[in-house]
Design an enzyme around this catalytic site. Structure first.
Site: not given
Ligand SMILES: [Zn+2]
Ligand SMILES: [Zn+2]
Length: 358
Positions: A115, A117-118, A211, A234, A308
């Site tokens: 993702h 945001d990672h 996830h 996540d 997170h």
């Molecule tokens: Zn995330």
């Molecule tokens: Zn994620």
């Protein structure tokens, strides 16, 4: 008496104004102030290189939702001769610099999943560690697809890298340091664990978490001498984190406060904001703070650190709402992670020393 006090206060204000005016008008003084600031902030925090402790630095405890106080997913682990990152979310590189972390020894990045945001700060992480002396390709461990992330960023920054090498020379920017070395980690099933890195007293283990539709998504456990930390990545509530994280000193668990996100969704719906849909969708693939506490209890982890964190927690009241119900099931050994938190776990003890590097 009153008059003396008024004259005294007036004198202090007058002195402050004179000092400010002198600084404002004197380039020499300004340069001296700048030098002092650089001396203070340009150093490196060498404490994290102490081989007699496992060091965990929180360079990003937020999520994809915009949050001026938290960068996206980024946590650094220093252990003996090694320095690894768990994810490289946007804002992480700036925080590592602000925390004065030594970056040149970056051994690799373990990705929980791909993702945005990672992965989003990989270019800055790569550049900063390269400038700090990393001369080998940066190894990126992650699920299938990591090879596309590596190839895509390498292509996007091909010109940038060539200009930096041309400008500063290959003695400073080693050509190999511009490259990525993607390593696809495959985990056969939920019961399996895969050792992704092992050297001396350090071992890194990957495992599957939930996830969906992001498959596969990983958690990681890191053991160094007699100390350990487990990262949930996540995930919705998943007992795999407790199984692999059994008796870990520290569990870093993601958390989304569903009761707060539901309220945000309702308000967005009322004002006709289409992102109401996202607020309705995301609780199903994250864990609530209470669920994360249950998993930490199941594992017998000494300290649970929330990271997170969703949603944004701008004040003490929102933090209290986020933690609603947690103390009922886990009265001790819980903390909210924050950007700038540094945990030091000395070997041969059970101590967890908290430092605030903000
Ligand atoms: Zn995330
Ligand atoms: Zn994620």
């Amino acid at each position: 008496m009153k008059r003396i006090w008024i004259f005294g206060a007036g004198g202090v204000v007058a002195l402050a104004l004179v000092a400010f005016a002198t600084l404002w008008l004197s380039p020499g003084l300004q340069d001296r102030v700048l030098t002092r600031m650089i001396e203070r902030f340009a150093g490196t925090n060498l404490a994290v290189l102490d081989p007699d402790a496992l060091h965990i630095v929180f360079c990003g405890t937020g999520s994809p939702l915009p949050d001026p106080d938290r960068a996206s997913a980024c946590i650094g682990v220093y252990a003996g001769d090694y320095f690894f990152l768990i994810d490289s979310g946007p804002g992480g590189a700036d925080n590592l610099t602000a925390m004065q972390m030594p970056m040149g020894g970056l051994s690799g990045v373990f990705y929980t999943h791909l993702h945005s945001d990672h992965i989003g700060d990989l270019p800055d992480i790569a550049l900063n560690s390269w400038a700090a002396g990393r001369s080998d390709p940066l190894t990126l461990y992650g699920p299938a697809g990591i090879e596309h992330v590596a190839a895509g960023y390498a292509e996007a920054f091909k010109l940038d890298n060539s200009w930096r090498i041309a400008h500063h020379g290959t003695d400073f920017f080693a050509v190999e340091g511009a490259k990525f070395n993607p390593v696809i980690v495959e985990i056969p099933d939920r019961d399996a664990t895969v050792t992704v890195f092992e050297a001396g007293d350090l071992k890194v283990t990957a495992f599957l978490v939930t996830h969906f539709p992001v498959t596969p998504a990983f958690g990681y456990r890191i053991d160094y001498k007699d100390r350990s930390v487990v990262f949930s990545g996540d995930t919705s509530r998943d007992e795999n984190v407790a199984r692999v994280g059994k008796d870990a000193d520290v569990m870093v668990h993601e958390a989304l406060a569903a009761h707060m996100v539901n309220t945000i969704g309702q308000v967005l719906g009322r004002i006709g904001d289409r992102r109401e849909k996202i607020m309705g969708d995301i609780p199903d693939y994250h864990a609530t703070p209470v669920e994360a506490a249950e998993i930490a209890n199941l594992a017998g982890a000494e300290l649970l650190v929330y990271s997170h964190i969703v949603p944004r927690l701008p004040n003490a009241l929102s933090e209290r709402m986020f933690l609603r119900g947690v103390s009922d099931i886990r009265p001790r050994g819980v903390m909210l992670g924050y950007d700038g938190l540094y945990l030091e776990l000395p070997v041969g003890s059970k101590k967890i020393v908290q430092h605030d590097l903000r």
